[in-house]
Write a protein that holds these residues in place. Sequence first.
Motif, PDB file in Angstrom:
ATOM      1  N   ASN A  37       0.829  -1.100   0.526  1.00 44.42           N
ATOM      2  CA  ASN A  37       0.226   0.369  -0.013  1.00 44.42           C
ATOM      3  C   ASN A  37       0.953   1.277   0.002  1.00 44.42           C
ATOM      4  O   ASN A  37       0.250   2.146  -0.850  1.00 44.42           O
ATOM      5  N   GLU A  40       2.958   1.856  -3.933  1.00 44.94           N
ATOM      6  CA  GLU A  40       1.814   2.048  -4.769  1.00 44.94           C
ATOM      7  C   GLU A  40       0.864   3.776  -4.432  1.00 44.94           C
ATOM      8  O   GLU A  40       1.782   4.416  -4.957  1.00 44.94           O
ATOM      9  N   ILE A  46      -1.487   1.199  -8.884  1.00 43.39           N
ATOM     10  CA  ILE A  46      -1.419  -0.197  -8.595  1.00 43.39           C
ATOM     11  C   ILE A  46      -0.957  -1.490  -8.859  1.00 43.39           C
ATOM     12  O   ILE A  46      -0.928  -1.102 -10.674  1.00 43.39           O
ATOM     13  N   ASP A  49      -3.116  -6.720  -8.763  1.00 41.48           N
ATOM     14  CA  ASP A  49      -4.736  -6.642  -8.742  1.00 41.48           C
ATOM     15  C   ASP A  49      -5.253  -7.512  -8.149  1.00 41.48           C
ATOM     16  O   ASP A  49      -4.913  -9.044  -7.398  1.00 41.48           O
ATOM     17  N   ARG A  50      -6.258  -6.986  -6.428  1.00 41.90           N
ATOM     18  CA  ARG A  50      -5.985  -7.618  -6.028  1.00 41.90           C
ATOM     19  C   ARG A  50      -7.735  -8.581  -6.039  1.00 41.90           C
ATOM     20  O   ARG A  50      -7.332  -9.552  -5.075  1.00 41.90           O
ATOM     21  N   THR A  56      -0.227  -5.776 -12.087  1.00 41.10           N
ATOM     22  CA  THR A  56      -0.801  -5.236 -12.950  1.00 41.10           C
ATOM     23  C   THR A  56       0.902  -5.132 -13.962  1.00 41.10           C
ATOM     24  O   THR A  56       1.390  -5.927 -13.725  1.00 41.10           O
TER      25      THR A  56
END
Length: 312
Positions: A37, A40, A46, A49-50, A56
């Motif tokens: 976090n 990012e 981002i 990719d949650r 990503t």
Amino acid sequence: MDVRQLSTLVAIADHGTFSAAARSLYTVQSNVSAHINRLEKELGVILVDRAHGGLTEEGARVVERARRVLNEIDDIAADMASRHEDVSGQTRLGVIGTTARWLLPQMLSRLGRDHPGIRAVIQEGATSALVPNVLSGQLNAAIVHLPIDDPELVIEPLFAEDLFLLADEKHPLASRDTIPLRDLDQVPLLLPPMGSALRKVLERAAVNADITLRAQAEIDGVRLLASLAFDGFGAAIVPATAVPTWLKGSFVRISVPELPRRVVAFVRRRRPSPSAPTTAALEILQDLIQLNGHKQPGVHPGTSAIAPARGD
């Protein structure tokens, strides 16, 4: 941005999920999430990719550079730990499979005896896969086969090896000990794929002989080429080390005098300078090849690595 954040992102790339990355880093998942976090937020993109898992596009780009940064940090530590006689640290080496089979057991044994503080991480692969990993910094160096043309690489030839035609004893050509290259015009052969280093060598020889090599199948991997020839699927042009000295079976080696030798070389990035563990590994490789290379049929150590084709 700090090293922990980069290490965490690389761990996610390698292990697939936050929880698996946490286990590999001996921490808890909340720490992994916090590091990602913050990274990012700092980069404004981002990275993971949650919803679907994985990185990503931006995450993959960051990981590529992060690996290089982390590897350089390891190399700095290795150089500082090796300021005196005892060399220690990690060296990440790539090697083509045919060379790995006869040379790596000797090298790893000697490396462990002479430099017990060095940890070798070995990646086997084709030249086409290993060279980009050297350029990206994922590997310190690699043993590959030429030709390679990249100004960012230092290329140090190690040895040359004969190329010959390998076939099952029931193949139509199996009765011949020697065959001129011109007699292979339009003969179906198992060949490496177009664009590969070995195929470039073969196509150059074919042009010089004014013939066309016809691919029965294109196989990416010299050991697989040899295995298919052993099994009677077709005849293949392979380097000498593709057939181990201990291997017995219903196959024949057919000399093709006009074929050049395949040159195997040690490649590394021009900058930065190689780490102390990588330099130690290269010195051992060179010494072992000079001492034992002649014991491998078809292998020519030293200056013969740049010898002309046998038919010249």
